[in-house]
Design a protein around this motif. Structure first.
Motif, mmCIF file in Angstrom:
data_model
loop_
_atom_site.group_PDB
_atom_site.id
_atom_site.type_symbol
_atom_site.label_atom_id
_atom_site.label_comp_id
_atom_site.label_asym_id
_atom_site.label_seq_id
_atom_site.Cartn_x
_atom_site.Cartn_y
_atom_site.Cartn_z
ATOM 1 N N ILE A 1 0.851 -1.203 0.000
ATOM 2 C CA ILE A 1 0.000 0.000 0.000
ATOM 3 C C ILE A 1 0.886 1.251 0.000
ATOM 4 N N ARG A 2 0.606 2.104 -0.978
ATOM 5 C CA ARG A 2 1.395 3.333 -1.063
ATOM 6 C C ARG A 2 0.849 4.387 -0.127
ATOM 7 N N VAL A 3 1.679 5.387 0.166
ATOM 8 C CA VAL A 3 1.237 6.423 1.094
ATOM 9 C C VAL A 3 1.247 7.812 0.450
ATOM 10 N N ASP A 4 1.073 7.839 -0.891
ATOM 11 C CA ASP A 4 0.969 9.131 -1.563
ATOM 12 C C ASP A 4 -0.202 9.931 -0.979
ATOM 13 N N SER A 5 -0.044 11.243 -0.945
ATOM 14 C CA SER A 5 -1.148 12.079 -0.463
ATOM 15 C C SER A 5 -2.259 12.073 -1.508
ATOM 16 N N PRO A 6 -3.508 12.374 -1.091
ATOM 17 C CA PRO A 6 -4.599 12.422 -2.074
ATOM 18 C C PRO A 6 -4.268 13.342 -3.247
ATOM 19 N N ASP A 7 -3.569 14.450 -2.970
ATOM 20 C CA ASP A 7 -3.209 15.376 -4.051
ATOM 21 C C ASP A 7 -2.301 14.724 -5.076
ATOM 22 N N ASP A 8 -1.281 13.970 -4.584
ATOM 23 C CA ASP A 8 -0.355 13.285 -5.502
ATOM 24 C C ASP A 8 -1.092 12.273 -6.351
ATOM 25 N N VAL A 9 -2.008 11.544 -5.723
ATOM 26 C CA VAL A 9 -2.758 10.519 -6.440
ATOM 27 C C VAL A 9 -3.661 11.169 -7.479
ATOM 28 N N MET A 10 -4.419 12.170 -7.026
ATOM 29 C CA MET A 10 -5.445 12.775 -7.866
ATOM 30 C C MET A 10 -4.865 13.465 -9.090
ATOM 31 N N LYS A 11 -3.656 14.038 -8.933
ATOM 32 C CA LYS A 11 -3.165 14.836 -10.059
ATOM 33 C C LYS A 11 -2.894 13.976 -11.298
ATOM 34 N N LYS A 12 -2.719 12.664 -11.113
ATOM 35 C CA LYS A 12 -2.526 11.787 -12.274
ATOM 36 C C LYS A 12 -3.829 11.562 -13.051
ATOM 37 N N TYR A 13 -4.931 11.770 -12.385
ATOM 38 C CA TYR A 13 -6.216 11.354 -12.970
ATOM 39 C C TYR A 13 -7.156 12.496 -13.307
ATOM 40 N N VAL A 14 -6.759 13.732 -12.994
ATOM 41 C CA VAL A 14 -7.700 14.836 -13.193
ATOM 42 C C VAL A 14 -7.136 15.885 -14.141
ATOM 43 N N THR A 15 -8.039 16.659 -14.697
ATOM 44 C CA THR A 15 -7.638 17.819 -15.480
ATOM 45 C C THR A 15 -8.295 19.047 -14.866
ATOM 46 N N LYS A 16 -7.743 20.205 -15.222
ATOM 47 C CA LYS A 16 -8.268 21.464 -14.665
ATOM 48 C C LYS A 16 -9.649 21.758 -15.243
ATOM 49 N N VAL A 17 -10.421 22.486 -14.472
ATOM 50 C CA VAL A 17 -11.733 22.923 -14.940
ATOM 51 C C VAL A 17 -11.664 24.435 -15.129
ATOM 52 N N LYS A 18 -11.898 24.865 -16.371
ATOM 53 C CA LYS A 18 -11.764 26.303 -16.634
ATOM 54 C C LYS A 18 -12.983 27.061 -16.150
ATOM 55 N N LYS A 19 -14.168 26.562 -16.560
ATOM 56 C CA LYS A 19 -15.383 27.269 -16.140
ATOM 57 C C LYS A 19 -16.245 26.280 -15.351
ATOM 58 N N ILE A 20 -16.565 26.645 -14.129
ATOM 59 C CA ILE A 20 -17.351 25.738 -13.283
ATOM 60 C C ILE A 20 -18.830 25.835 -13.680
ATOM 61 N N PRO A 21 -19.420 24.696 -14.112
ATOM 62 C CA PRO A 21 -20.831 24.772 -14.512
ATOM 63 C C PRO A 21 -21.750 24.882 -13.293
ATOM 64 N N ASP A 22 -22.987 25.301 -13.526
ATOM 65 C CA ASP A 22 -23.958 25.459 -12.437
ATOM 66 C C ASP A 22 -24.589 24.100 -12.136
ATOM 67 N N GLU A 23 -23.764 23.233 -11.518
ATOM 68 C CA GLU A 23 -24.214 21.864 -11.206
ATOM 69 C C GLU A 23 -23.812 21.540 -9.777
ATOM 70 N N GLU A 24 -24.384 20.416 -9.284
ATOM 71 C CA GLU A 24 -24.040 19.974 -7.939
ATOM 72 C C GLU A 24 -22.907 18.952 -7.980
ATOM 73 N N CYS A 25 -22.131 18.922 -6.907
ATOM 74 C CA CYS A 25 -21.118 17.876 -6.753
ATOM 75 C C CYS A 25 -21.849 16.572 -6.435
ATOM 76 N N PRO A 26 -21.579 15.495 -7.201
ATOM 77 C CA PRO A 26 -22.299 14.240 -6.962
ATOM 78 C C PRO A 26 -21.958 13.587 -5.621
ATOM 79 N N ILE A 27 -20.934 14.062 -4.929
ATOM 80 C CA ILE A 27 -20.596 13.468 -3.629
ATOM 81 C C ILE A 27 -21.370 14.166 -2.507
ATOM 82 N N CYS A 28 -21.400 15.507 -2.497
ATOM 83 C CA CYS A 28 -22.036 16.209 -1.363
ATOM 84 C C CYS A 28 -23.351 16.896 -1.738
ATOM 85 N N TYR A 29 -23.686 16.944 -3.023
ATOM 86 C CA TYR A 29 -24.922 17.578 -3.527
ATOM 87 C C TYR A 29 -24.976 19.078 -3.306
#
Ligand code: APR
Ligand code: ZN
Length: 228
Positions: free
Chosen positions: A1-29
């Motif tokens: 089990i690796r101990v990378d921080s969530p930021d280190d892990v996430m940066k491999k899988y995400v891209t930047k969002v330029k304009k935030i749409p008027d939507e809800e986050c599916p995790i917290c609504y």
């Protein structure tokens, strides 16, 4: 089990969002633009998963990662796309297999692979629902069957990978016995009945191979894994 921080892990899988749409986050609504309750951060408050394109609060995605096995992988909570190699929280135990001569219903031409899973009771770890609390383990050793032919041997190899990634069992409430804090099957079906099919967990079952292959694939275990 690796101990990378969530930021280190996430940066491999995400891209930047330029304009935030008027939507809800599916995790917290809550509105994406309003930021996450899980963090006070104000930059990059929204992340976009690169393959599926789903958007989440950065803080919510981090919190979700921190609740899981922290193995360097994440699974999109909206569409189940897997980023990295998914691991589960199967408790410690043994997986063994051997060949037995009798044939399974529908496979008279070949002998049978018998898989034996043995998991003892124990104490839940940080990756389980109630850390520090005991869990029970009923019906072990559990015996499971596959025909000893090409498809059966392929499924066995994939099940071994799934076992190593701790995906075959989890700790939860048994649908069969209603017991909580116990070791239960985790969404990858096995044939536990030999010579008949009274429970539905035996042969014949013409759809079984397709079903178990797609259940394995939805946990990220596919034929591609056999190449490395
Ligand atoms: N054999 C194989 N799979 C089963 C069985 C069984 N006898 N019973 C249930 N399942 C499948 C269910 O279809 C479901 O998808 O396992 C999943 C989880 O069901 P639970 O009842 O929560 O699982 P669990 O308590 O682990 O198992 C129940 O399975 O192998 C036997 O000895 C075990 O009697 C126990 C039963
Ligand atoms: Zn997605």
């Amino acid at each position: 089990i690796r101990v990378d921080s969530p930021d280190d892990v996430m940066k491999k899988y995400v891209t930047k969002v330029k304009k935030i749409p008027d939507e809800e986050c599916p995790i917290c609504y809550e509105k994406l633009a309003d930021g996450s309750h899980y963090t006070e951060d104000t930059d990059d408050i929204v992340l976009k998963l690169s393959k599926c394109g789903h958007l989440f609060h950065r803080g919510c995605l981090h919190a979700m990662y921190s609740c899981g096995p922290k193995d360097g992988s994440i699974q999109c909570p909206t569409c189940k796309t897997i980023y990295g190699v998914k691991h589960g929280n199967q408790p410690p135990g043994r997986m063994d297999y051997h060949i037995i001569p009798p044939s399974l219903q529908g496979f008279p031409e070949c002998s049978t692979i018998r898989i034996i899973y043995d998991i003892p009771p124990g104490t839940q770890g940080a990756e389980h629902p109630n850390p520090g609390k005991r869990y029970s383990a009923r019906g072990f050793p559990r015996h499971c069957y596959l025909p000893d032919n090409e498809i059966g041997r392929k499924i066995l190899k994939l099940l071994i990978i799934a076992w190593e990634r701790r995906l075959l069992f989890t700790i939860g409430t048994s649908a069969t016995t209603s017991e909580s804090s116990t070791v239960v099957w985790n969404e990858i079906h096995h044939k536990t009945e030999f010579g008949s099919n009274v429970t539905g967990h035996g042969f014949p079952d013409p759809n079984y191979f397709d079903n178990v292959l797609s259940e394995l694939a939805s946990q990220g275990v596919t034929e591609d894994c056999l190449k490395d």
